[in-house]
Scaffold this motif. Structure first.
Motif, PDB file in Angstrom:
ATOM      1  N   GLY A 140       0.811  -1.205   0.000  1.00 16.94           N
ATOM      2  CA  GLY A 140       0.000   0.000   0.000  1.00 16.94           C
ATOM      3  C   GLY A 140       0.843   1.253   0.000  1.00 16.94           C
ATOM      4  N   ALA A 141       2.116   1.123  -0.459  1.00 17.10           N
ATOM      5  CA  ALA A 141       3.023   2.270  -0.562  1.00 17.10           C
ATOM      6  C   ALA A 141       3.246   2.968   0.772  1.00 17.10           C
ATOM      7  CB  ALA A 141       2.529   3.268  -1.608  1.00 17.10           C
ATOM      8  N   TRP A 142       3.163   2.213   1.855  1.00 11.19           N
ATOM      9  CA  TRP A 142       3.371   2.745   3.209  1.00 11.19           C
ATOM     10  C   TRP A 142       2.370   3.863   3.524  1.00 11.19           C
ATOM     11  CZ3 TRP A 142       7.843   3.370  -0.127  1.00 11.19           C
ATOM     12  CH2 TRP A 142       8.734   2.311  -0.089  1.00 11.19           C
ATOM     13  N   ARG A 143       1.224   3.891   2.836  1.00 13.34           N
ATOM     14  CA  ARG A 143       0.260   4.980   2.992  1.00 13.34           C
ATOM     15  C   ARG A 143      -0.911   4.552   3.879  1.00 13.34           C
ATOM     16  NH1 ARG A 143       1.587   6.352  -2.998  1.00 13.34           N
ATOM     17  NH2 ARG A 143       2.837   8.229  -2.725  1.00 13.34           N
ATOM     18  N   ALA A 144      -1.392   5.471   4.691  1.00 12.08           N
ATOM     19  CA  ALA A 144      -2.373   5.181   5.725  1.00 12.08           C
ATOM     20  C   ALA A 144      -3.677   4.567   5.228  1.00 12.08           C
ATOM     21  CB  ALA A 144      -2.676   6.449   6.529  1.00 12.08           C
ATOM     22  N   PRO A 145      -4.208   4.955   4.064  1.00 13.65           N
ATOM     23  CA  PRO A 145      -5.496   4.373   3.678  1.00 13.65           C
ATOM     24  C   PRO A 145      -5.472   2.865   3.502  1.00 13.65           C
ATOM     25  CG  PRO A 145      -5.055   6.352   2.396  1.00 13.65           C
ATOM     26  CD  PRO A 145      -3.788   6.014   3.126  1.00 13.65           C
ATOM     27  N   TYR A 146      -4.288   2.276   3.384  1.00 14.46           N
ATOM     28  CA  TYR A 146      -4.193   0.861   3.054  1.00 14.46           C
ATOM     29  C   TYR A 146      -3.597   0.102   4.233  1.00 14.46           C
ATOM     30  CZ  TYR A 146      -4.630   3.514  -1.174  1.00 14.46           C
ATOM     31  OH  TYR A 146      -5.061   4.430  -2.099  1.00 14.46           O
ATOM     32  N   ASP A 147      -4.457  -0.637   4.916  1.00 16.05           N
ATOM     33  CA  ASP A 147      -4.012  -1.343   6.108  1.00 16.05           C
ATOM     34  C   ASP A 147      -3.990  -2.850   5.863  1.00 16.05           C
ATOM     35  OD1 ASP A 147      -6.662  -2.187   6.231  1.00 16.05           O
ATOM     36  OD2 ASP A 147      -7.196  -0.840   7.874  1.00 16.05           O
ATOM     37  N   ARG A 148      -3.804  -3.606   6.935  1.00 21.31           N
ATOM     38  CA  ARG A 148      -3.627  -5.050   6.813  1.00 21.31           C
ATOM     39  C   ARG A 148      -4.880  -5.773   6.348  1.00 21.31           C
ATOM     40  NH1 ARG A 148      -4.976  -3.766  11.866  1.00 21.31           N
ATOM     41  NH2 ARG A 148      -6.091  -5.221  13.235  1.00 21.31           N
ATOM     42  N   ARG A 149      -6.043  -5.129   6.411  1.00 20.56           N
ATOM     43  CA  ARG A 149      -7.279  -5.828   6.066  1.00 20.56           C
ATOM     44  C   ARG A 149      -7.287  -6.301   4.621  1.00 20.56           C
ATOM     45  NH1 ARG A 149     -10.540  -8.034   9.567  1.00 20.56           N
ATOM     46  NH2 ARG A 149     -12.468  -7.448   8.497  1.00 20.56           N
ATOM     47  N   HIS A 150      -6.614  -5.571   3.726  1.00 25.63           N
ATOM     48  CA  HIS A 150      -6.691  -5.965   2.320  1.00 25.63           C
ATOM     49  C   HIS A 150      -5.898  -7.235   2.012  1.00 25.63           C
ATOM     50  CE1 HIS A 150      -2.824  -3.740   1.665  1.00 25.63           C
ATOM     51  NE2 HIS A 150      -2.678  -4.565   0.639  1.00 25.63           N
ATOM     52  N   VAL A 151      -5.009  -7.661   2.927  1.00 22.91           N
ATOM     53  CA  VAL A 151      -4.308  -8.925   2.695  1.00 22.91           C
ATOM     54  C   VAL A 151      -4.822 -10.051   3.573  1.00 22.91           C
ATOM     55  CG1 VAL A 151      -2.191  -7.879   1.804  1.00 22.91           C
ATOM     56  CG2 VAL A 151      -2.417  -8.302   4.262  1.00 22.91           C
TER      57      VAL A 151
END
Length: 324
Positions: free
Chosen positions: A69-80
């Motif tokens: 997630g490019a170390w960006r806040a909107p993308y957390d562990r839930r997507h994996v």
């Protein structure tokens, strides 16, 4: 339409379909969650192995997952979490690590909105001088992102014994996708950090290996290619900060690790191009270390973590080769 334009359109359509498939799976809740620090993002989700595949029913190998997630806040562990569950269904004990990411947004007139887990845009917007502006989430937090990965790795053996007793921390493989692939390579190289680095450890981490998936593995090449909208410079800082922090953060400068490492890369990846993985493998070779590089034909960025894709099965096999 010219042939090259047709080709680009087809490639973009395929990449969009791959991303849509990867993000179409519902999130999978963990069997347990534990904190490794006081911040809300300092947590690890644990997934018990769904099948017993260890000889004699013994402990399962432990796979540590570091999301992208490019170390960006909107993308957390839930997507994996579907990927973590996929590995658990293959008989692995899985630890899905969260860490602090870039949470500050800066106004950027005319910035592109939208984008996937490794894209630049985050949508949103606001008023500035009476006009709407998009906001771009900053990639990573220095030094907190690295603080967290180091702390999580140090805490894992104890947390596994308490919250994932089916897992064997003596057979631990770290995997990560994209920005998480960078963090996986970095976690395996902490013994090579400069002597004044707070994250340095005295000896190699007790890992069976690393499987880095389309990793941001070489910051020099990634910066030249403007990977993920300049994410490397956002993570480390620009100008003198970028140069000064490279020896503390760039896996390509932290070699040889002495830990078995495999990179898995799609040849048609336009998010983190193949050249980035190849640059890391070349740097390892120059340092006297052989790094495996598995290149997948007609595969882009996201199938590597998509349980519905054949590429994800390849990833599981690469992990198994190091773990068992």
């Amino acid at each position: 339409m010219p042939d090259d334009a047709v080709g680009r359109a087809a490639a973009e359509a395929r990449a969009a379909a791959e991303e849509e498939s990867a993000f179409s799976h519902p999130a999978v809740d963990p069997d347990a969650t534990a904190a490794y620090g006081d911040d809300p993002d300092q947590v690890i989700d644990f997934y018990t192995p769904r099948v017993a595949v260890s000889p004699g029913g013994g402990l399962a190998p432990l796979v540590v997952v570091l999301h992208g997630g490019a170390w960006r806040a909107p993308y957390d562990r839930r997507h994996v979490t579907p990927f973590a569950d996929f590995l658990a269904r293959r008989g692995f004990a899985v630890a899905n690590v969260e860490y602090r990411r870039g949470g500050v947004s800066v106004p950027a007139q005319g910035a592109a909105a939208g984008g996937g887990a490794d894209g630049v845009g985050a949508g949103g917007g606001g008023a500035a001088g009476g006009g709407a502006v998009d906001v771009v989430p900053v990639a990573g937090r220095w030094p907190e992102t690295f603080d967290d990965v180091a702390a999580a790795m140090d805490a894992l053996p104890g947390l596994v014994r308490e919250f994932l007793p089916q897992g064997d921390p003596r057979r631990m493989v770290v995997t990560g996708h994209s920005a998480g692939g960078h963090l996986a390579l970095w976690a395996a190289a902490r013994h090579l950090l400069p002597a004044d680095a707070a994250w340095r450890i005295d000896r190699p981490a007790p890992l069976r290996g690393v499987v880095a998936l389309a990793p941001i593995a070489d910051f020099t090449v990634a910066d030249k290619l403007d990977v993920c909208g300049g994410a490397c410079r956002q993570l480390l800082g620009s100008g003198e900060e970028f140069t000064a922090r490279m020896p503390y953060a760039d896996p390509a400068l932290l070699l040889p690790t002495g830990i078995a490492t495999t990179l898995v890369q799609g040849r048609t990846d336009t998010v983190v191009p193949q050249a980035v993985a190849e640059a890391y493998a070349d740097a390892a070779a120059k340092a006297g270390e052989v790094v495996g590089l598995t290149l997948l034909e007609d595969v882009g960025h996201f199938p590597l973590i998509d349980p519905a894709a054949d590429a994800c099965a390849v990833v599981a096999e690469e992990i198994a080769q190091l773990a068992w």
